[in-house]
Design a protein around this motif. Structure first.
Motif, PDB file in Angstrom:
ATOM      1  N   GLU A   5       0.844  -1.191   0.000  1.00 45.32           N
ATOM      2  CA  GLU A   5       0.000   0.000   0.000  1.00 45.32           C
ATOM      3  C   GLU A   5       0.880   1.240   0.000  1.00 45.32           C
ATOM      4  N   LEU A   6       0.419   2.228  -0.731  1.00 42.48           N
ATOM      5  CA  LEU A   6       1.093   3.519  -0.810  1.00 42.48           C
ATOM      6  C   LEU A   6       0.085   4.578  -0.397  1.00 42.48           C
ATOM      7  N   ARG A   7       0.465   5.408   0.563  1.00 47.58           N
ATOM      8  CA  ARG A   7      -0.376   6.542   0.968  1.00 47.58           C
ATOM      9  C   ARG A   7       0.426   7.806   0.742  1.00 47.58           C
ATOM     10  N   VAL A   8      -0.196   8.768   0.066  1.00 48.25           N
ATOM     11  CA  VAL A   8       0.480  10.011  -0.286  1.00 48.25           C
ATOM     12  C   VAL A   8      -0.382  11.168   0.181  1.00 48.25           C
ATOM     13  N   HIS A   9       0.251  12.135   0.838  1.00 45.41           N
ATOM     14  CA  HIS A   9      -0.479  13.284   1.379  1.00 45.41           C
ATOM     15  C   HIS A   9       0.210  14.579   0.946  1.00 45.41           C
ATOM     16  N   ASN A  10      -0.496  15.376   0.152  1.00 43.98           N
ATOM     17  CA  ASN A  10      -0.026  16.692  -0.306  1.00 43.98           C
ATOM     18  C   ASN A  10       1.310  16.629  -1.046  1.00 43.98           C
ATOM     19  N   PHE A  11       1.425  15.688  -1.946  1.00 42.74           N
ATOM     20  CA  PHE A  11       2.603  15.586  -2.804  1.00 42.74           C
ATOM     21  C   PHE A  11       2.171  15.855  -4.241  1.00 42.74           C
ATOM     22  N   ARG A  12       2.628  16.956  -4.781  1.00 41.12           N
ATOM     23  CA  ARG A  12       2.253  17.401  -6.125  1.00 41.12           C
ATOM     24  C   ARG A  12       0.740  17.442  -6.283  1.00 41.12           C
ATOM     25  N   CYS A  13       0.168  16.666  -7.188  1.00 35.55           N
ATOM     26  CA  CYS A  13      -1.286  16.702  -7.406  1.00 35.55           C
ATOM     27  C   CYS A  13      -2.039  15.711  -6.529  1.00 35.55           C
ATOM     28  N   LEU A  14      -1.329  14.947  -5.710  1.00 39.81           N
ATOM     29  CA  LEU A  14      -1.949  13.922  -4.872  1.00 39.81           C
ATOM     30  C   LEU A  14      -2.188  14.492  -3.481  1.00 39.81           C
ATOM     31  N   HIS A  15      -3.441  14.841  -3.204  1.00 36.81           N
ATOM     32  CA  HIS A  15      -3.740  15.492  -1.924  1.00 36.81           C
ATOM     33  C   HIS A  15      -3.875  14.483  -0.790  1.00 36.81           C
ATOM     34  N   ASP A  16      -4.565  13.396  -1.004  1.00 30.85           N
ATOM     35  CA  ASP A  16      -4.722  12.368   0.016  1.00 30.85           C
ATOM     36  C   ASP A  16      -5.104  11.072  -0.682  1.00 30.85           C
ATOM     37  N   ALA A  17      -4.096  10.374  -1.192  1.00 32.54           N
ATOM     38  CA  ALA A  17      -4.335   9.188  -2.009  1.00 32.54           C
ATOM     39  C   ALA A  17      -3.856   7.932  -1.288  1.00 32.54           C
ATOM     40  N   THR A  18      -4.646   6.879  -1.386  1.00 32.44           N
ATOM     41  CA  THR A  18      -4.262   5.554  -0.901  1.00 32.44           C
ATOM     42  C   THR A  18      -4.360   4.609  -2.085  1.00 32.44           C
ATOM     43  N   ILE A  19      -3.260   3.938  -2.377  1.00 27.11           N
ATOM     44  CA  ILE A  19      -3.181   3.080  -3.559  1.00 27.11           C
ATOM     45  C   ILE A  19      -2.752   1.693  -3.117  1.00 27.11           C
ATOM     46  N   GLY A  20      -3.593   0.705  -3.365  1.00 26.61           N
ATOM     47  CA  GLY A  20      -3.238  -0.680  -3.087  1.00 26.61           C
ATOM     48  C   GLY A  20      -2.283  -1.190  -4.154  1.00 26.61           C
ATOM     49  N   VAL A  21      -1.341  -2.025  -3.745  1.00 23.30           N
ATOM     50  CA  VAL A  21      -0.328  -2.542  -4.664  1.00 23.30           C
ATOM     51  C   VAL A  21      -0.345  -4.066  -4.590  1.00 23.30           C
ATOM     52  N   SER A  22      -0.438  -4.708  -5.741  1.00 23.11           N
ATOM     53  CA  SER A  22      -0.385  -6.174  -5.788  1.00 23.11           C
ATOM     54  C   SER A  22       0.936  -6.597  -6.419  1.00 23.11           C
ATOM     55  N   ASP A  23       1.106  -7.884  -6.629  1.00 20.99           N
ATOM     56  CA  ASP A  23       2.361  -8.368  -7.201  1.00 20.99           C
ATOM     57  C   ASP A  23       2.625  -7.786  -8.588  1.00 20.99           C
ATOM     58  N   TYR A  24       1.563  -7.589  -9.355  1.00 18.45           N
ATOM     59  CA  TYR A  24       1.685  -7.005 -10.687  1.00 18.45           C
ATOM     60  C   TYR A  24       0.670  -5.880 -10.803  1.00 18.45           C
ATOM     61  N   GLU A  72       3.807   7.392   2.717  1.00 21.44           N
ATOM     62  CA  GLU A  72       3.857   6.228   3.599  1.00 21.44           C
ATOM     63  C   GLU A  72       3.798   4.963   2.758  1.00 21.44           C
ATOM     64  N   LEU A  73       4.680   4.030   3.043  1.00 16.77           N
ATOM     65  CA  LEU A  73       4.721   2.748   2.350  1.00 16.77           C
ATOM     66  C   LEU A  73       4.398   1.645   3.349  1.00 16.77           C
ATOM     67  N   GLU A  74       3.521   0.732   2.965  1.00 12.96           N
ATOM     68  CA  GLU A  74       3.214  -0.416   3.814  1.00 12.96           C
ATOM     69  C   GLU A  74       3.690  -1.668   3.104  1.00 12.96           C
ATOM     70  N   PHE A  75       4.466  -2.482   3.827  1.00 13.42           N
ATOM     71  CA  PHE A  75       5.059  -3.684   3.267  1.00 13.42           C
ATOM     72  C   PHE A  75       4.479  -4.925   3.933  1.00 13.42           C
ATOM     73  N   GLU A  76       4.373  -5.986   3.149  1.00 13.80           N
ATOM     74  CA  GLU A  76       4.039  -7.307   3.673  1.00 13.80           C
ATOM     75  C   GLU A  76       5.356  -8.053   3.843  1.00 13.80           C
ATOM     76  N   LEU A  77       5.574  -8.605   5.027  1.00  9.91           N
ATOM     77  CA  LEU A  77       6.835  -9.261   5.336  1.00  9.91           C
ATOM     78  C   LEU A  77       6.697 -10.777   5.297  1.00  9.91           C
ATOM     79  N   THR A  78       7.768 -11.436   4.940  1.00 12.44           N
ATOM     80  CA  THR A  78       7.807 -12.891   5.080  1.00 12.44           C
ATOM     81  C   THR A  78       7.926 -13.196   6.570  1.00 12.44           C
ATOM     82  N   PRO A  79       7.629 -14.419   7.004  1.00 10.31           N
ATOM     83  CA  PRO A  79       7.786 -14.747   8.423  1.00 10.31           C
ATOM     84  C   PRO A  79       9.205 -14.488   8.942  1.00 10.31           C
ATOM     85  N   ALA A  80      10.215 -14.783   8.138  1.00  7.40           N
ATOM     86  CA  ALA A  80      11.605 -14.532   8.573  1.00  7.40           C
ATOM     87  C   ALA A  80      11.868 -13.036   8.737  1.00  7.40           C
ATOM     88  N   GLU A  81      11.360 -12.222   7.822  1.00  3.44           N
ATOM     89  CA  GLU A  81      11.528 -10.766   7.943  1.00  3.44           C
ATOM     90  C   GLU A  81      10.779 -10.235   9.159  1.00  3.44           C
TER      91      GLU A  81
END
Length: 108
Positions: A5-24, A72-81
Protein backbone atom coordinates in the motif's frame (compact mmCIF):
# COMPACT_ATOMS: atom_id res chain seq x y z
CA UNK A 1 9.25 -7.79 1.63
CA UNK A 2 6.57 -6.67 -0.80
CA UNK A 3 5.04 -3.23 -1.14
CA UNK A 4 1.29 -3.54 -0.52
CA UNK A 5 0.00 0.00 0.00
CA UNK A 6 1.09 3.52 -0.81
CA UNK A 7 -0.38 6.54 0.97
CA UNK A 8 0.48 10.01 -0.29
CA UNK A 9 -0.48 13.28 1.38
CA UNK A 10 -0.03 16.69 -0.31
CA UNK A 11 2.60 15.59 -2.80
CA UNK A 12 2.25 17.40 -6.13
CA UNK A 13 -1.29 16.70 -7.41
CA UNK A 14 -1.95 13.92 -4.87
CA UNK A 15 -3.74 15.49 -1.92
CA UNK A 16 -4.72 12.37 0.02
CA UNK A 17 -4.34 9.19 -2.01
CA UNK A 18 -4.26 5.55 -0.90
CA UNK A 19 -3.18 3.08 -3.56
CA UNK A 20 -3.24 -0.68 -3.09
CA UNK A 21 -0.33 -2.54 -4.66
CA UNK A 22 -0.39 -6.17 -5.79
CA UNK A 23 2.36 -8.37 -7.20
CA UNK A 24 1.68 -7.01 -10.69
CA UNK A 25 0.10 -3.72 -11.61
CA UNK A 26 -0.26 -0.93 -14.11
CA UNK A 27 -0.70 2.81 -13.75
CA UNK A 28 -3.12 3.93 -16.41
CA UNK A 29 -4.53 7.40 -16.88
CA UNK A 30 -4.78 10.44 -19.08
CA UNK A 31 -1.90 12.83 -19.56
CA UNK A 32 -1.35 14.98 -16.46
CA UNK A 33 -3.40 12.62 -14.24
CA UNK A 34 -0.59 11.99 -11.73
CA UNK A 35 0.99 8.71 -12.86
CA UNK A 36 4.52 10.11 -12.63
CA UNK A 37 3.69 11.68 -9.27
CA UNK A 38 2.79 8.25 -7.90
CA UNK A 39 6.13 6.81 -9.05
CA UNK A 40 8.06 9.87 -7.80
CA UNK A 41 6.30 9.62 -4.42
CA UNK A 42 7.76 6.13 -4.01
CA UNK A 43 11.16 7.26 -5.27
CA UNK A 44 11.33 10.28 -2.97
CA UNK A 45 11.06 7.99 0.07
CA UNK A 46 14.44 6.66 -0.99
CA UNK A 47 15.73 10.19 -1.82
CA UNK A 48 15.93 9.73 -5.56
CA UNK A 49 14.97 12.35 -6.69
CA UNK A 50 15.39 14.55 -3.67
CA UNK A 51 12.32 16.37 -2.38
CA UNK A 52 12.06 20.06 -3.28
CA UNK A 53 9.24 21.92 -1.53
CA UNK A 54 8.80 24.47 -4.34
CA UNK A 55 8.31 21.69 -6.91
CA UNK A 56 6.75 18.89 -4.86
CA UNK A 57 4.15 20.57 -2.64
CA UNK A 58 0.73 21.32 -4.14
CA UNK A 59 0.12 24.75 -5.67
CA UNK A 60 -3.27 24.72 -3.93
CA UNK A 61 -4.03 22.62 -0.85
CA UNK A 62 -7.32 20.73 -0.50
CA UNK A 63 -7.32 21.78 3.17
CA UNK A 64 -5.36 25.02 3.82
CA UNK A 65 -4.97 24.07 7.51
CA UNK A 66 -3.27 20.77 6.61
CA UNK A 67 -0.12 21.55 4.66
CA UNK A 68 2.14 18.70 5.82
CA UNK A 69 3.58 16.56 3.03
CA UNK A 70 4.36 12.88 3.57
CA UNK A 71 4.54 9.52 1.84
CA UNK A 72 3.86 6.23 3.60
CA UNK A 73 4.72 2.75 2.35
CA UNK A 74 3.21 -0.42 3.81
CA UNK A 75 5.06 -3.68 3.27
CA UNK A 76 4.04 -7.31 3.67
CA UNK A 77 6.84 -9.26 5.34
CA UNK A 78 7.81 -12.89 5.08
CA UNK A 79 7.79 -14.75 8.42
CA UNK A 80 11.61 -14.53 8.57
CA UNK A 81 11.53 -10.77 7.94
CA UNK A 82 8.79 -10.28 10.53
CA UNK A 83 10.85 -12.18 13.12
CA UNK A 84 13.68 -9.66 12.67
CA UNK A 85 11.49 -6.65 13.55
CA UNK A 86 10.41 -5.68 17.06
CA UNK A 87 6.79 -6.66 17.74
CA UNK A 88 5.89 -3.08 18.66
CA UNK A 89 6.58 -2.02 15.06
CA UNK A 90 4.66 -4.84 13.40
CA UNK A 91 1.07 -4.42 12.31
CA UNK A 92 -1.45 -7.21 11.85
CA UNK A 93 -0.73 -9.91 9.26
CA UNK A 94 3.05 -9.31 9.25
CA UNK A 95 2.76 -5.80 7.88
CA UNK A 96 5.22 -2.99 8.45
CA UNK A 97 4.64 0.69 7.67
CA UNK A 98 7.22 3.39 6.98
CA UNK A 99 6.35 7.09 6.73
CA UNK A 100 8.65 9.76 5.38
CA UNK A 101 7.69 13.28 6.42
CA UNK A 102 8.82 15.46 3.56
CA UNK A 103 7.66 18.95 4.43
CA UNK A 104 6.21 20.69 7.43
CA UNK A 105 5.71 24.45 7.30
CA UNK A 106 7.69 26.49 9.82
CA UNK A 107 4.56 27.74 11.60
CA UNK A 108 3.83 24.28 13.12
Amino acid sequence: MKLRELRVHNFRCLHDATIGVSDYGLLIGANNAGKSSVIDAIRVVYEDPKFEAARDTPKKYANPQDTDTWVELEFELTPAEAASIKNEYLMKANRFRVRRNLHRPDNK
